[in-house]
Design a protein around this motif. Structure first.
Motif, PDB file in Angstrom:
ATOM      1  N   MET A   1      47.880  10.936  10.882  1.00 24.04           N
ATOM      2  CA  MET A   1      46.478  10.792  10.508  1.00 24.04           C
ATOM      3  C   MET A   1      46.009   9.377  10.815  1.00 24.04           C
ATOM      4  SD  MET A   1      44.702  11.298   6.761  1.00 24.04           S
ATOM      5  CE  MET A   1      45.263  13.008   6.670  1.00 24.04           C
ATOM      6  N   PRO A   2      44.856   9.232  11.494  1.00 23.17           N
ATOM      7  CA  PRO A   2      44.373   7.877  11.799  1.00 23.17           C
ATOM      8  C   PRO A   2      44.164   7.060  10.535  1.00 23.17           C
ATOM      9  CG  PRO A   2      43.139   9.533  13.023  1.00 23.17           C
ATOM     10  CD  PRO A   2      43.984  10.278  12.043  1.00 23.17           C
ATOM     11  N   GLU A   3      44.500   5.777  10.616  1.00 25.41           N
ATOM     12  CA  GLU A   3      44.263   4.897   9.484  1.00 25.41           C
ATOM     13  C   GLU A   3      42.855   4.311   9.593  1.00 25.41           C
ATOM     14  OE1 GLU A   3      47.430   2.752   7.873  1.00 25.41           O
ATOM     15  OE2 GLU A   3      48.980   3.937   8.853  1.00 25.41           O
ATOM     16  N   GLY A   4      42.456   3.594   8.545  1.00 22.63           N
ATOM     17  CA  GLY A   4      41.068   3.197   8.426  1.00 22.63           C
ATOM     18  C   GLY A   4      40.512   2.392   9.580  1.00 22.63           C
ATOM     19  N   HIS A   5      41.347   1.569  10.216  1.00 19.01           N
ATOM     20  CA  HIS A   5      40.827   0.750  11.307  1.00 19.01           C
ATOM     21  C   HIS A   5      40.314   1.605  12.459  1.00 19.01           C
ATOM     22  CE1 HIS A   5      44.749   1.660  13.024  1.00 19.01           C
ATOM     23  NE2 HIS A   5      44.347   1.141  14.168  1.00 19.01           N
ATOM     24  N   VAL A   6      40.923   2.772  12.672  1.00 17.70           N
ATOM     25  CA  VAL A   6      40.488   3.670  13.740  1.00 17.70           C
ATOM     26  C   VAL A   6      39.078   4.182  13.456  1.00 17.70           C
ATOM     27  CG1 VAL A   6      40.934   5.883  14.871  1.00 17.70           C
ATOM     28  CG2 VAL A   6      42.835   4.356  14.322  1.00 17.70           C
ATOM     29  N   ILE A   7      38.810   4.546  12.211  1.00 16.62           N
ATOM     30  CA  ILE A   7      37.505   5.088  11.857  1.00 16.62           C
ATOM     31  C   ILE A   7      36.432   4.005  11.965  1.00 16.62           C
ATOM     32  CG2 ILE A   7      36.259   6.449  10.155  1.00 16.62           C
ATOM     33  CD1 ILE A   7      38.861   7.704  11.320  1.00 16.62           C
ATOM     34  N   LEU A  46      22.601   4.979  11.611  1.00 13.44           N
ATOM     35  CA  LEU A  46      23.734   4.245  11.056  1.00 13.44           C
ATOM     36  C   LEU A  46      24.997   5.073  11.207  1.00 13.44           C
ATOM     37  CD1 LEU A  46      24.812   1.816   9.357  1.00 13.44           C
ATOM     38  CD2 LEU A  46      24.353   3.210   7.322  1.00 13.44           C
ATOM     39  N   ALA A  47      26.053   4.439  11.677  1.00 10.88           N
ATOM     40  CA  ALA A  47      27.388   5.047  11.681  1.00 10.88           C
ATOM     41  C   ALA A  47      28.292   4.091  10.933  1.00 10.88           C
ATOM     42  CB  ALA A  47      27.893   5.264  13.104  1.00 10.88           C
ATOM     43  N   GLU A  48      28.931   4.580   9.882  1.00 14.65           N
ATOM     44  CA  GLU A  48      29.773   3.703   9.079  1.00 14.65           C
ATOM     45  C   GLU A  48      31.000   4.443   8.578  1.00 14.65           C
ATOM     46  OE1 GLU A  48      27.995   2.247   5.522  1.00 14.65           O
ATOM     47  OE2 GLU A  48      27.056   4.171   5.021  1.00 14.65           O
ATOM     48  N   ALA A  49      32.050   3.666   8.347  1.00 14.44           N
ATOM     49  CA  ALA A  49      33.302   4.201   7.841  1.00 14.44           C
ATOM     50  C   ALA A  49      33.488   3.779   6.402  1.00 14.44           C
ATOM     51  CB  ALA A  49      34.472   3.704   8.690  1.00 14.44           C
ATOM     52  N   TRP A  50      33.994   4.693   5.613  1.00 15.36           N
ATOM     53  CA  TRP A  50      34.477   4.409   4.257  1.00 15.36           C
ATOM     54  C   TRP A  50      35.886   4.947   4.211  1.00 15.36           C
ATOM     55  CZ3 TRP A  50      31.878   2.172   0.017  1.00 15.36           C
ATOM     56  CH2 TRP A  50      30.529   1.862   0.231  1.00 15.36           C
ATOM     57  N   GLY A  51      36.861   4.066   4.238  1.00 16.53           N
ATOM     58  CA  GLY A  51      38.237   4.530   4.286  1.00 16.53           C
ATOM     59  C   GLY A  51      38.481   5.321   5.560  1.00 16.53           C
ATOM     60  N   LYS A  52      38.971   6.546   5.395  1.00 13.58           N
ATOM     61  CA  LYS A  52      39.278   7.400   6.540  1.00 13.58           C
ATOM     62  C   LYS A  52      38.166   8.400   6.830  1.00 13.58           C
ATOM     63  CE  LYS A  52      44.258   7.021   5.732  1.00 13.58           C
ATOM     64  NZ  LYS A  52      45.537   7.730   5.568  1.00 13.58           N
ATOM     65  N   GLY A 160      41.404   4.003   3.171  1.00  9.78           N
ATOM     66  CA  GLY A 160      41.681   3.674   4.570  1.00  9.78           C
ATOM     67  C   GLY A 160      43.103   3.249   4.849  1.00  9.78           C
ATOM     68  N   VAL A 161      43.860   2.956   3.797  1.00 10.31           N
ATOM     69  CA  VAL A 161      45.240   2.510   3.983  1.00 10.31           C
ATOM     70  C   VAL A 161      46.133   3.733   4.198  1.00 10.31           C
ATOM     71  CG1 VAL A 161      47.200   1.325   2.927  1.00 10.31           C
ATOM     72  CG2 VAL A 161      44.867   0.461   2.586  1.00 10.31           C
ATOM     73  N   GLY A 162      46.963   3.678   5.227  1.00  7.39           N
ATOM     74  CA  GLY A 162      47.875   4.769   5.532  1.00  7.39           C
ATOM     75  C   GLY A 162      49.320   4.303   5.510  1.00  7.39           C
ATOM     76  N   ASN A 163      50.172   5.150   6.039  1.00  7.47           N
ATOM     77  CA  ASN A 163      51.610   4.944   5.951  1.00  7.47           C
ATOM     78  C   ASN A 163      52.077   3.668   6.644  1.00  7.47           C
ATOM     79  OD1 ASN A 163      54.041   5.730   4.939  1.00  7.47           O
ATOM     80  ND2 ASN A 163      54.401   7.377   6.384  1.00  7.47           N
ATOM     81  N   ILE A 164      51.455   3.338   7.758  1.00  7.07           N
ATOM     82  CA  ILE A 164      51.903   2.165   8.516  1.00  7.07           C
ATOM     83  C   ILE A 164      51.547   0.887   7.773  1.00  7.07           C
ATOM     84  CG2 ILE A 164      51.906   0.986  10.743  1.00  7.07           C
ATOM     85  CD1 ILE A 164      50.906   3.564  12.024  1.00  7.07           C
ATOM     86  N   TYR A 165      50.271   0.762   7.395  1.00  4.09           N
ATOM     87  CA  TYR A 165      49.869  -0.457   6.698  1.00  4.09           C
ATOM     88  C   TYR A 165      50.595  -0.592   5.369  1.00  4.09           C
ATOM     89  CZ  TYR A 165      46.166  -1.444  10.068  1.00  4.09           C
ATOM     90  OH  TYR A 165      45.477  -1.758  11.208  1.00  4.09           O
TER      91      TYR A 165
END
Length: 271
Positions: A1-7, A46-52, A160-165
């Protein structure tokens, strides 16, 4: 699953690509056709991310004018020069120069402002958002008997935090992922938050997750670069049984609440 930085990167790409242009919205696959027809011919405001989660606000007087996307495990939003769509495209956004095609999301739905506010209210603090407030998260972490490794994967806490981070931040700080949240002090929490802010912002800029310090890069250590589908140079993530870059102890792994956890028993366990 993509982590927050991707979104966050996707939100930035949507803004820079389609800023102030009348757009075509369609659903070549057909599963989002009715919703897309409401938006066709309008602009993204507007396009914005909140977490994932990704929210695309379209200029429209219809109450449901926000596209709410969660990519999930297999979803992707790709940008290509305009051409006929291929494959199962749930949603296409295009100015007939560039096409943004959404495939395989966990969900893609049209929602109201109130529904967006309700969705965001369920999320924790996003380290990539300038309006993030980590103080309420610290309160909940400090009261919890759950491990910090589990807490960092809770999107109601660390959006937005996933397994890698999760794995990499705890390694960089020398924290045992099995430590209960209530056993951490505020300085530990602040260090975790600061590392997330820095590393995830690096991920937005670079488009990949690199967590090793300069002295531990392949060039500095005279080792082969990491070969992995996720890319990026890391300390412990998906390096089970391989020697730690710092102490050479084999990296360990276990399953924690359904996700693989990686850590160095010496650097993070005090052994």
């Amino acid at each position: 699953m993509p982590e927050g930085h991707v979104i966050h990167r996707l939100a930035e790409r949507l803004t820079t690509t389609f800023d102030d242009r009348e757009l075509e919205f369609s659903s070549p696959q057909g599963r989002f056709s009715t919703e897309a027809s409401h938006l066709d011919g309008h602009r993204i405001t507007l396009a914005e991310a909140w977490g994932k989660q990704l929210f695309i606000d379209v200029e429209h007087d219809h109450p449901e004018h926000i596209i709410h996307i969660h990519l999930g495990l297999i979803g992707g939003l790709g940008f290509t020069p305009y051409a006929a769509p291929t494959g199962q495209v749930r949603l296409r956004i295009t100015d007939r120069i560039t096409a943004a095609d959404l495939r395989g999301p966990q969900w893609c739905r049209l929602i109201t402002d109130a529904e967006r506010d309700a969705a965001v209210a369920k999320l924790g603090a996003d380290p990539l958002r300038p309006d993030a407030d980590p103080d309420p998260i610290w309160t909940r972490v400090h009261r919890s008997g759950k491990s910090i490794g589990a807490l960092m994967m809770d999107q109601k806490l660390f959006a937005g935090v996933g397994n890698i981070y999760r794995a990499e931040v705890l390694f960089r700080l020398g924290l045992d992922p099995r430590t209960p949240g209530q056993a951490l002090d505020r300085s530990d929490f602040d260090a975790i938050w600061d590392e997330l802010v820095t590393l995830m912002a690096d991920g937005v800029r670079a488009g990949r997750i690199d967590t090793v310090r300069p002295e531990h890069t392949p060039e500095a250590m005279h080792r082969e670069p990491r070969e992995d589908d996720h890319g990026g140079e890391v300390y412990v993530y998906r390096r089970a049984a391989q020697p730690c870059h710092i102490c050479t102890t084999p990296v360990e792994t276990t399953v924690l609440e359904g996700r693989n956890l990686f850590w160095c028993p010496r650097c993070q366990g005090g052994n």
